[in-house]
Scaffold this motif. Structure first.
Motif, PDB file in Angstrom:
ATOM      1  N   ARG A  57       0.836  -1.197   0.000  1.00 58.65           N
ATOM      2  CA  ARG A  57       0.000   0.000   0.000  1.00 58.65           C
ATOM      3  C   ARG A  57       0.867   1.242   0.000  1.00 58.65           C
ATOM      4  NH1 ARG A  57      -3.315   2.094   5.101  1.00 58.65           N
ATOM      5  NH2 ARG A  57      -1.344   3.203   5.335  1.00 58.65           N
ATOM      6  N   LEU A  74      -2.929   5.891 -11.476  1.00 58.89           N
ATOM      7  CA  LEU A  74      -3.342   4.494 -11.614  1.00 58.89           C
ATOM      8  C   LEU A  74      -2.897   3.920 -12.943  1.00 58.89           C
ATOM      9  CD1 LEU A  74      -6.896   4.461  -9.985  1.00 58.89           C
ATOM     10  CD2 LEU A  74      -4.751   3.574  -9.075  1.00 58.89           C
ATOM     11  N   LEU A  98       0.765   3.238 -12.598  1.00 63.56           N
ATOM     12  CA  LEU A  98       1.002   2.078 -11.731  1.00 63.56           C
ATOM     13  C   LEU A  98       0.663   0.782 -12.456  1.00 63.56           C
ATOM     14  CD1 LEU A  98      -0.433   3.284  -8.284  1.00 63.56           C
ATOM     15  CD2 LEU A  98       1.957   2.928  -8.887  1.00 63.56           C
ATOM     16  N   ASN A  99      -0.501   0.764 -13.109  1.00 68.50           N
ATOM     17  CA  ASN A  99      -0.934  -0.472 -13.755  1.00 68.50           C
ATOM     18  C   ASN A  99      -0.073  -0.830 -14.954  1.00 68.50           C
ATOM     19  OD1 ASN A  99      -3.300  -1.770 -12.439  1.00 68.50           O
ATOM     20  ND2 ASN A  99      -4.104   0.314 -12.557  1.00 68.50           N
ATOM     21  N   VAL A 128       4.044  -4.824 -11.627  1.00 69.10           N
ATOM     22  CA  VAL A 128       2.775  -4.561 -10.937  1.00 69.10           C
ATOM     23  C   VAL A 128       1.690  -5.380 -11.617  1.00 69.10           C
ATOM     24  CG1 VAL A 128       1.008  -2.836 -10.440  1.00 69.10           C
ATOM     25  CG2 VAL A 128       3.425  -2.247 -10.205  1.00 69.10           C
ATOM     26  N   ALA A 152      -3.272  -2.247  -9.684  1.00 66.27           N
ATOM     27  CA  ALA A 152      -3.286  -1.229  -8.634  1.00 66.27           C
ATOM     28  C   ALA A 152      -4.612  -0.500  -8.682  1.00 66.27           C
ATOM     29  CB  ALA A 152      -2.131  -0.248  -8.811  1.00 66.27           C
ATOM     30  N   THR A 201      -6.757  -6.151  -7.904  1.00 68.97           N
ATOM     31  CA  THR A 201      -5.747  -5.596  -7.001  1.00 68.97           C
ATOM     32  C   THR A 201      -5.701  -6.368  -5.690  1.00 68.97           C
ATOM     33  OG1 THR A 201      -6.159  -3.429  -7.954  1.00 68.97           O
ATOM     34  CG2 THR A 201      -4.939  -3.499  -5.883  1.00 68.97           C
ATOM     35  N   TYR A 238      -3.352   3.870  -2.375  1.00 66.31           N
ATOM     36  CA  TYR A 238      -3.300   2.988  -3.533  1.00 66.31           C
ATOM     37  C   TYR A 238      -2.885   1.610  -3.055  1.00 66.31           C
ATOM     38  CZ  TYR A 238      -3.050   7.288  -6.364  1.00 66.31           C
ATOM     39  OH  TYR A 238      -3.301   8.495  -6.942  1.00 66.31           O
ATOM     40  N   VAL A 254      -1.402  -1.843  -4.159  1.00 70.38           N
ATOM     41  CA  VAL A 254      -0.584  -2.292  -5.282  1.00 70.38           C
ATOM     42  C   VAL A 254      -0.329  -3.784  -5.124  1.00 70.38           C
ATOM     43  CG1 VAL A 254       1.629  -2.056  -6.461  1.00 70.38           C
ATOM     44  CG2 VAL A 254       0.539  -0.043  -5.444  1.00 70.38           C
ATOM     45  N   ARG A 255      -0.760  -4.548  -6.124  1.00 71.95           N
ATOM     46  CA  ARG A 255      -0.497  -5.990  -6.076  1.00 71.95           C
ATOM     47  C   ARG A 255       0.595  -6.304  -7.091  1.00 71.95           C
ATOM     48  NH1 ARG A 255      -4.688 -10.597  -8.009  1.00 71.95           N
ATOM     49  NH2 ARG A 255      -3.508 -12.457  -7.408  1.00 71.95           N
ATOM     50  N   VAL A 275       7.671   1.949  -7.213  1.00 72.88           N
ATOM     51  CA  VAL A 275       6.375   2.615  -7.257  1.00 72.88           C
ATOM     52  C   VAL A 275       6.450   3.979  -6.562  1.00 72.88           C
ATOM     53  CG1 VAL A 275       4.139   2.497  -6.108  1.00 72.88           C
ATOM     54  CG2 VAL A 275       4.885   0.621  -7.565  1.00 72.88           C
TER      55      VAL A 275
END
Lengths: 440, 401
Positions: B58, B78, B81-82, B87, B90, B132, B227, B229-230, B243
């Motif tokens: 997170r 986003l 991030l994606n 990643v 997210a 996510t 956010y 984040v996976r 990130v």
């Protein structure tokens, strides 16, 4: 005589060094473990403001839902809510009965400074009223709390902690200078000395043993800017909440309220005032529950919020049983040690020493061993607490020895060693001299 | 056959054996109860939260510039991030399960009937939420981008177009099927159940209804947002600092919240439990060592004291095995006596802990395991001194010391 006992004790220790060291070790391990457990309990149960903890009161009014009582953790109702509605907190601030009082809540904002080496960062903020500082005896290094007018009109003034003052202003007197909070200029009214009550009794919501905020602003300045509530907000009433204004006028509880009431007369007067206020509100259609207003002293509040965890008590109980096992071990070792010294005791008896002398002699030795064990145990406890601080960030302010714990450790070790040595010493004192003298 | 002589020997020199028996008794009481508390706390900490714990982290942003483009910057964040390698997905969230702070909401099963109310955790999630968090959708659908509304905890306009429930909550509210049913609020808002997920824990570790969570399509309206984040499996530790750097460099007028892994956040929430487990574990290990040493000490003392006696027995035909067996048997008798007291103490201690503190009642099987363990410890501890005894030559009997 005592000096002689000590000298003889030292001779005796030197004669059986391995056993003596083992006894010291057994006591040390017992003390180390029990003091580690006890220290955590002691720090949790500590009075954070001993000089006036019985004069400071958390104010609770039961403004909650008529259909169901207030719950906060556990399966039992918690009595009146822990927090007040904004409107009630503001109304109570009108009273002149308390010596001081303060409404407050925790928020956060980004702090920017003119100092280019300090990057903008998020800081926790205590939004409160000026009574906070005098009531909790918050020490100022420079300047003072903001004035009453700032509480009224929400002037952009701020009291900053020593840490921020060091970072932003190099520790200088920064009163009158400004910092940017959430894109607005705030004038520094005062700079605090180091202030860090543990547990952080005035707000137990977040980490109970965290450090206080480094920024304090008038509550009005925060609510005018609609700064978020970084604490607990609980609502029960179905009402339309669209704007922040709606929220401030709602039945949601979120404001912490403390009052300083130095004597029982002022406490009674204040309680009467609170009951009168609630009656008046009931007449206006609010406060649907039965009247239940509370004034809880600091100690009662910590107890009510269960700051001392059950787990810490379990640890103390088991740690002391551990100490008993160590002492049983020590008794066995002492028996072995004193059995070896029986002949010399016999000679002393034959030369005219009384039984009492012999017993006193051995107890002196045992006491000295106990104190050595206590010191070693203290070192072990310090190591144990250090490793807990390394492993658990939240325990940084909890797993710490203080002077009282140091004395407790030595005293406990001394008494424990005496208790363990009583029977072995008595047995040696009782030995018949003739038996030993004959075989020599 | 030897029991009589063992007891006689003990009664002649009863203090040493008594001390060791008491040690064994207290050790059993402390060991069994400490293990039990450790086990209880571990179980609480090991409860699954329903999210992809190992790969979830997170971070977030806190905006301060007056002219900060909240909606636009979040969308751009986003997207960045994606698209970042490593990643998996997210999205925005208001909180994560088991991390201590979050929102709760009261839902009504039937309109305007407060008696049908159900408490649940409420998560604000966006269209990326399912991927996510790594939730498993068992029924229905997830939220679309156009459903996400701006939400302020102190008040907002409108209501959610749909709600997703956990299986646990769905079964509680609608035992005969939740999909498509209406969920009401006390403020006369309503939303249909559009999906059901297998599992998602609440944010609060001590909350009793661990899996009663609901999810709604919403996003905080500022100034701060989280956010989730996976990361791709195994890449979380590497991705999180990247990130942070990515977000920090992407826009101004805001600060980036330091990233944390979900596991770190949960662990911090369990500080008390983890510290308790660690301290109790150390106490237990030291205790077992100490009692073991006590047994060794007593047995060695006995061997030394009985040197002549053992020599005599050897001279009269006792084998080494006989001597070994004698010491093992003696220890077994001694330990058994200690365990007799130990059982009572263990129960008494558990009764006290259960009565005073947050500890459950001890199942009988734990007692049995504790007894066997201590019996084994006793035999193991006495083995060394007993073998020394077997090496005493029969000739000792003839010597005068």
């Amino acid at each position: 005589m005592f000096a002689h006992h000590l000298r003889t004790a030292w001779t005796s220790v030197r004669r059986s060094p391995v056993l003596s060291i083992l006894i010291v070790a057994a006591i040390a391990v017992g003390i180390g473990v029990s003091i580690t457990g006890l220290t955590i309990y002691h720090m949790l149960a500590r009075d954070p403001i001993p000089q006036k903890s019985d004069q400071l009161f958390r104010v609770q009014l039961d403004s909650w839902d008529p259909d169901s009582p207030f719950f906060e953790g556990g399966d039992e109702p918690s009595g009146p809510p822990f927090w007040l509605t904004y409107q009630d907190a503001m109304a109570l601030l009108e009273s002149d009965i308390p010596k001081a009082h303060a409404a407050n809540y925790r928020s956060a904002a980004v702090l920017e400074s003119d100092n280019p080496s300090v990057a903008p960062d998020v800081y926790g903020i205590r939004a409160t009223t000026r009574g906070f500082f005098s009531m909790f005896e918050v020490p100022f290094r420079y300047g003072a709390a903001w004035d009453a007018a700032a509480d009224q009109d929400g002037a952009p003034v701020v009291v900053i902690g020593e840490k921020i003052n060091d970072e932003l202003f190099g520790g200088e007197d920064s009163t009158g200078r400004t910092v940017r909070l959430g894109d607005d200029e705030f004038r520094v009214a005062g700079v605090l000395e180091h202030w860090s009550p543990h547990p952080r009794f005035y707000d137990l919501n977040m980490t109970t043993f965290g450090d206080p905020e480094q920024l304090f602003v008038p509550m009005r300045a925060a609510t005018d800017r609609e700064w978020a509530i970084n604490g607990n907000t609980s609502c029960w009433k179905p009402e339309s909440l669209v704007t922040f204004r709606d929220f401030l006028g709602s039945e949601c509880v979120w404001v912490l309220f403390w009052a300083e009431l130095p004597d029982s007369a002022s406490r009674e007067a204040y309680m009467t005032y609170l009951n009168g206020y609630v009656d008046q509100q009931k007449a206006a259609g609010r406060f649907p529950r039965p009247m239940d207003n509370r004034l809880r002293s600091v100690e009662e509040w910590l107890e009510h919020r269960q700051v001392v965890s059950d787990d810490s008590r379990v640890v103390v109980a088991l740690a002391f049983l551990f100490l008993i096992v160590c002492l049983l071990n020590a008794v066995g070792l002492m028996l072995a040690k004193f059995a070896g010294t029986a002949p010399s005791a016999a000679i002393r008896r034959a030369l005219g020493a009384s039984r009492g002398d012999i017993v006193r002699q051995y107890l002196t030795e045992v006491g000295a061993i106990g104190i050595a064990g206590g010191l070693a145990g203290l070192a072990l406890a310090a190591t144990g607490l250090w490793s807990l601080r390394q492993g658990f960030e939240d325990l940084a302010n909890v797993a710490r020895l203080d002077l009282s714990m140091g004395f407790t450790a030595i005293g406990l070790a001394f008494l424990a060693a005496l208790a363990a040595g009583l029977y072995p010493a008595w047995r040696v004192g009782r030995a018949v001299p003739v038996r030993f003298l004959k075989s020599q | 056959m030897e029991l009589g002589s063992i007891l006689k020997g003990m009664s002649r020199n009863w203090v040493g054996p008594l001390l060791v028996a008491l040690q064994v008794a207290i050790t059993m009481a402390v060991m069994v109860n400490a293990l039990f508390v450790i086990q209880e706390r571990r179980e609480v900490m090991a409860r699954p939260t329903g999210v992809d714990e190992a790969n979830l982290g997170r971070t977030g942003i806190f905006a301060y510039a007056d002219d900060f483009d909240w909606t636009g910057e979040i969308r751009a964040d986003l997207e960045a991030l994606n698209n970042h390698p490593g990643v998996h997905a997210a999205g925005t969230v208001n909180s994560l399960p088991g991390t201590g702070s979050g929102w709760s909401s009261t839902w009504l099963v039937e309109e305007n009937k407060p008696e049908t109310s159900v408490q649940s955790a409420m998560y604000l999630v966006d269209e990326h939420g399912l991927e996510t968090l790594g939730l498993e959708l068992v029924e229905g659908r997830w939220f679309r981008e156009d459903e996400i509304i701006d939400v302020d905890p102190t008040g907002f306009e409108g209501f959610f177009s749909g709600i997703v429930l956990t299986e646990s909550l769905a079964n509680k509210m609608f035992p005969d099927g939740a999909l498509g049913r209406m969920v009401y609020t006390e403020s006369e808002d309503q939303a249909p159940v559009v999906g059901v997920v297998r599992q998602l824990a609440v944010p609060w570790p001590s909350y009793l209804e661990w899996e009663d969570s609901s999810l709604v399509p919403g996003r905080l309206s500022g100034p701060a947002i989280f956010y989730a984040v996976r990361a791709e499996p195994g890449r979380l530790e590497q991705v999180l600092p990247e990130v942070e750097e990515l977000l920090t460099g992407r826009a101004s007028g805001r600060t980036v919240l330091p990233p944390e892994t979900h596991r770190e956040m949960v662990a911090e929430e369990f500080t008390d439990e983890r510290a308790t487990v660690r301290i109790l574990f150390v106490i237990m290990v030291l205790l077992v060592l100490l009692t073991g040493l006590g047994i060794v000490g007593l047995a060695s003392f006995n061997v030394r004291r009985r040197t002549r006696q053992i020599g005599t027995r050897r001279a009269l035909g006792a084998t080494r095995g006989d001597i070994l067996r004698y010491f093992l048997a003696e220890n077994a008798v001694l330990t058994a006596m200690g365990l007799g007291i130990g059982v009572v103490l263990t129960y008494a201690l558990n009764y006290f802990l259960a009565d005073q503190f947050n500890v459950a009642r001890l199942p009988g099987s734990w007692l049995l395991i504790g007894m066997l363990a201590l019996l084994a410890l006793g035999q193991l501890a006495v083995l060394g001194p007993a073998r020394t005894a077997t090496r005493i030559p029969p000739a000792v009997a003839t010597r005068t010391v």
